[in-house]
Design a protein around this motif. Sequence first.
Motif, PDB file in Angstrom:
ATOM      1  N   ILE A 198       2.926   1.123  -2.933  1.00 19.04           N
ATOM      2  CA  ILE A 198       3.451   2.210  -4.070  1.00 19.04           C
ATOM      3  C   ILE A 198       4.926   1.971  -4.629  1.00 19.04           C
ATOM      4  O   ILE A 198       5.187   1.950  -5.843  1.00 19.04           O
ATOM      5  CB  ILE A 198       3.111   3.537  -3.702  1.00 19.04           C
ATOM      6  CG1 ILE A 198       1.464   3.785  -3.725  1.00 19.04           C
ATOM      7  CG2 ILE A 198       3.357   4.546  -5.109  1.00 19.04           C
ATOM      8  CD1 ILE A 198       0.959   4.952  -3.215  1.00 19.04           C
ATOM      9  N   ALA A 199       5.723   2.181  -3.534  1.00 19.89           N
ATOM     10  CA  ALA A 199       7.124   1.875  -3.972  1.00 19.89           C
ATOM     11  C   ALA A 199       7.501   0.530  -4.574  1.00 19.89           C
ATOM     12  O   ALA A 199       8.189   0.428  -5.441  1.00 19.89           O
ATOM     13  CB  ALA A 199       8.041   2.002  -2.751  1.00 19.89           C
ATOM     14  N   GLN A 200       6.815  -0.422  -4.086  1.00 22.11           N
ATOM     15  CA  GLN A 200       7.072  -1.914  -4.628  1.00 22.11           C
ATOM     16  C   GLN A 200       6.509  -1.933  -6.012  1.00 22.11           C
ATOM     17  O   GLN A 200       6.963  -2.504  -7.024  1.00 22.11           O
ATOM     18  CB  GLN A 200       6.094  -2.904  -3.762  1.00 22.11           C
ATOM     19  CG  GLN A 200       6.549  -4.205  -4.161  1.00 22.11           C
ATOM     20  CD  GLN A 200       7.843  -4.936  -3.494  1.00 22.11           C
ATOM     21  OE1 GLN A 200       8.772  -4.124  -3.177  1.00 22.11           O
ATOM     22  NE2 GLN A 200       8.249  -6.202  -3.610  1.00 22.11           N
ATOM     23  N   GLY A 201       5.215  -1.526  -6.232  1.00 22.52           N
ATOM     24  CA  GLY A 201       4.709  -1.299  -7.491  1.00 22.52           C
ATOM     25  C   GLY A 201       5.543  -0.464  -8.534  1.00 22.52           C
ATOM     26  O   GLY A 201       5.576  -1.100  -9.656  1.00 22.52           O
ATOM     27  N   LEU A 202       6.014   0.518  -8.145  1.00 20.92           N
ATOM     28  CA  LEU A 202       6.776   1.470  -8.898  1.00 20.92           C
ATOM     29  C   LEU A 202       8.245   0.720  -9.568  1.00 20.92           C
ATOM     30  O   LEU A 202       8.608   0.854 -10.533  1.00 20.92           O
ATOM     31  CB  LEU A 202       7.221   2.643  -8.429  1.00 20.92           C
ATOM     32  CG  LEU A 202       6.134   3.817  -8.388  1.00 20.92           C
ATOM     33  CD1 LEU A 202       6.413   4.913  -7.372  1.00 20.92           C
ATOM     34  CD2 LEU A 202       5.825   4.341  -9.701  1.00 20.92           C
ATOM     35  N   MET A 203       8.929   0.005  -8.296  1.00 17.97           N
ATOM     36  CA  MET A 203       9.982  -0.851  -8.514  1.00 17.97           C
ATOM     37  C   MET A 203       9.625  -1.926  -9.665  1.00 17.97           C
ATOM     38  O   MET A 203      10.471  -2.162 -10.763  1.00 17.97           O
ATOM     39  CB  MET A 203      10.488  -1.282  -7.342  1.00 17.97           C
ATOM     40  CG  MET A 203      11.878  -2.007  -7.661  1.00 17.97           C
ATOM     41  SD  MET A 203      12.412  -3.005  -6.084  1.00 17.97           S
ATOM     42  CE  MET A 203      11.570  -4.162  -6.019  1.00 17.97           C
TER      43      MET A 203
END
Length: 320
Positions: A198-203
């Motif tokens: 999720i963090a990678q996707g949001l970034m």
Amino acid sequence: MEHYERADDYYYRSIISQEKDLKNHLFNIMMNSGYLREDLKYCRQLLRLYMNDEYLANLLLSQSIQDNIVVLHAFHAGLMEAVNQIIEPMAGEIRLQWWSDVLNGKRNEEAAGHPLARSLLYLIKQQPVAVDQETIKTMLNTKIKAHVVEVHRQSMKSLSMLENWFVETHSSLFQLSAMMNGSKVNSELLNASRHSGIAQGLMRILINLARYRSMKRIFVPLDILNEYDLNTEDFLQSIDQRHEKLIIALIQLTTDHYKKALIEIRNLDRSSRKIFCILSLIPLYLRIFQESPRETLTGIQKFPLQFCRQWVLLLSFISW
């Protein structure tokens, strides 16, 4: 004249048959020997083009696991290529269905002539007994189906929908990479993979936000837009304070998932933690977005140089 036409037709069909036999022979050899050097070169080129950060992070991994993760990430890059290069949704669905057919053994002849497809099938076949091949296929098929949303340029209605989509498209890569590295599937790995994806996707949304706006694509969930008094038309128009507040909120959301991921990653064994070193780049990017939220929407800010990213990845690889 008819005799010559029949002879030409027979010759043509004979050539096609020999080509199929050669492809199948090559495919069978590979399935019992290993990755082909040229296939891995093709996979790395895909990564350098579409997932440069992952390409740099993979260079730090040991050779025993590096090839597998390169192929896995190249599969994601291949799906991105299939989705981003289409104009009509039907064409994108056909491309995604082709990959699903490859995984399910329905396109072996075509897969034999495709460097990424060959490598992906070998990746699945050569996994140790502890890693269930059907589980891998199920996760990859779920990932393929999730990318249909991108084909149709559909906006997510809520943040929870977006997070679940990231779990299927991004978190699955972390989980599969760790599984192939010998990690046991437990709550720590599942939670670490979930928050990392999720963090990678949001970034990735923040990095590509200006490009998405120019393409009239909206990856920001509609409920978050509404929270800042924005609708889809407002979001794509001129930038004001509402847009800047939205960017700050997305930065905070990314930071929250990044911190949760770090807590879970600390509970993993050392070799598995290295799979997640790519996350060390998130603070580097977020610092840029925080300093200039407006530029995040216009695309004029400068991203970290490759040397800086490599240095951060190396430090995290040593310390994690």
